[in-house]
Scaffold this active site. Structure first.
Site, PDB file in Angstrom:
ATOM      1  CD  GLU A 293      -3.145  -1.023   0.295  1.00 23.37           C
ATOM      2  OE1 GLU A 293      -3.714   0.077   0.293  1.00 23.37           O
ATOM      3  OE2 GLU A 293      -3.530  -1.982  -0.415  1.00 23.37           O
TER       4      GLU A 293
ATOM      5  CG  HIS B  89      -3.641   2.673   4.362  1.00 20.61           C
ATOM      6  ND1 HIS B  89      -4.361   3.476   3.507  1.00 20.61           N
ATOM      7  CD2 HIS B  89      -3.370   1.541   3.662  1.00 20.61           C
ATOM      8  CE1 HIS B  89      -4.523   2.861   2.353  1.00 20.61           C
ATOM      9  NE2 HIS B  89      -3.939   1.686   2.415  1.00 20.61           N
TER      10      HIS B  89
ATOM     11  CB  CYS C 110      -4.839   9.889   2.525  1.00 19.87           C
ATOM     12  SG  CYS C 110      -5.202   8.794   3.897  1.00 19.87           S
TER      13      CYS C 110
END
Ligand SMILES: NCCC[C@H](NC(=O)CCC(=O)O)C(=O)O
Length: 442
Positions: free
Chosen positions: A174, A249, A366
């Protein structure tokens, strides 16, 4: 030579909508089918970029991807002209059309993992594109992400861009959202902390409810590709119980900058062992640990206080860049002000309204990819992507001309949206001097 951290933010795409695609990301699930505002979303992001650039932080922009992804629909058996492909998908499988239309590439913390030249064995800055294997709508980002990174970091003497890991769950990766770099000055070799959710080869502790997106095997492969000096490496497992509470995350529960790690007390599986390792490797290591009785994991997920940007100012103090949601929550805001008053490097809180992105689970952190660059490397970046007064105005005008101010899943069937998107992105590649990066341009 002075190195600095440059933040590259993802520009929100024209098809930004709420598709409910990310099981385990509670905001995504909760806001499925809500009407989105792509124009507002793009402008909220641009305002953050411009404000940080004005405050003296180096800021770049990464463009959105081509959506809907017509080649992907063809791969799934839809045929005819491009318009017919979209029309048929809209009729037969609207949820697939929604997935291949996701503007999820805006969250560039998941675009790649970056290794600054100070930490790499060959002295180059490395990027490994993330395969985002856990989610169908995100896994398709990788090939265009690679093109975009090559068009921005194009000087191969100093930059090395690696393609994504094999697209299988064993190597689920990720990107930078599960990666921290801790050390002193940016240009000094620093410790790279890779956070994973599970180990494929071992039946260890794993979340019960939600998926662990990142594997240890993937983190190890990224570290190899990026040629991270093995002496600088630390691998640690995220706490599976917080993944089950919506921490999909690591950057939803921890953020680092230089010697500082700002995190929740339940962020990591063996948190105290990890601190001990970091104290040994990072001179002046400082953990600012938030206790659960001050901020619960649920409130951390609801307000995204850890999905913040921790930025160094000239005098060594740090600014915490937060989403509006963390100011709206009385308890979280009180706690943040206690952090501000306490003896630590954080001396400023800045708050941005990123509501459109937040409703899909993407906060300030993000939306950005951090790239530490020395002076020569800064000069080697494609200058057209760097934020300044002129680019801000140009991009705002471009958004005004092309973006809609509301979008639902039903609107994705409109063949005009496909045409608009391509024309807009074609223009954008000229504004940002990228060459041909999208499938429709090749
Ligand atoms: N770093 C933040 C990533 C957020 C992203 N959300 C999404 O893809 C939601 C898309 C939707 O449901 O429409 C994700 O979960 O990977």
């Amino acid at each position: 030579m002075k190195a600095r951290e440059v933040n590259f933010d993802g520009l929100v795409g024209l098809t930004h909508h709420y598709a409910g695609l990310s099981f385990g990301n509670e905001a995504s699930t909760k806001h499925q089918f809500r009407v989105s505002n792509p124009k507002l979303a793009a402008k909220q992001g641009l305002l953050k970029m411009k404000a940080l650039a004005d405050a003296g932080f180096a800021q770049g922009v990464i463009p959105p991807q081509e959506r809907p992804n017509v080649p992907l629909l063809r791969q799934l058996g839809f045929s005819g002209s491009d318009e017919q492909v979209v029309e048929r998908a809209a009729k037969q499988a609207p949820q697939l059309l929604s997935a291949v239309s996701s503007a999820s590439s805006m969250w560039v913390a998941n675009a790649a993992t970056v290794c600054p030249s100070a930490d790499s064995l060959d002295g180059k800055t490395h990027f490994t594109v993330a395969n985002l294997n856990n989610k169908f709508h995100r896994a398709s980002e990788a090939p265009t992400t690679e093109n975009l990174l090559r068009a921005i970091f194009r000087d191969q003497q100093v930059f090395s861009v690696h393609g994504a890991l094999p697209q299988v769950a064993m190597f689920g990766d990720e990107g930078a959202a599960n990666h921290n770099r801790l050390g002193g000055a940016y240009g000094e070799p620093s410790t790279q902390l890779f956070i994973y959710g599970r180990e494929e080869a071992k039946a260890g502790l794993v979340p019960a409810r939600y998926p662990a997106r990142q594997t240890l095997e993937a983190s190890q492969a990224v570290a190899r590709l990026n040629q991270v000096n093995p002496d600088l490496l630390v691998f640690a497992q995220q706490n599976p119980t917080v993944i089950d509470q919506g921490v999909f995350h690591n950057d939803v529960i921890a953020v680092s900058n230089r010697q500082v790690l700002f995190c929740h007390e339940q962020a990591f599986l063996h948190q105290h062992d990890l601190y001990a390792q970091l104290r040994e490797k990072v001179s002046g290591f400082t953990a600012i640990e938030v206790p659960a009785d001050k901020v619960s994991v649920a409130d951390a997920v609801g307000t995204y206080l850890f999905n913040s940007q921790l930025l160094s100012r000239e005098d060594g103090s740090m600014t915490l860049v937060l989403p509006e949601e963390s100011r709206q929550h009385a308890g979280v805001w009180r706690y943040l002000n206690e952090v501000l008053a306490a003896d630590n490097p954080i001396s400023d809180l800045q708050v941005y309204d990123l509501r459109e992105s937040m409703a899909n689970g993407g906060g300030p952190a993000c939306l950005r990819l951090r790239v530490v660059l020395n002076e020569a490397e800064q000069k080697a970046v494609n200058p057209a992507v760097m934020m300044n007064d002129k680019l801000f105005i140009t991009l705002n005008n471009w958004v005004d001309r092309w973006y809609r101010d509301q979008l639902t899943q039903a609107d994705l069937a409109d063949p005009q949206l496909l045409r608009e998107g391509r024309e807009a992105l074609d223009e954008l590649t000229h504004i940002l001097d990228l060459g041909s990066v999208y499938p429709f341009q090749r």
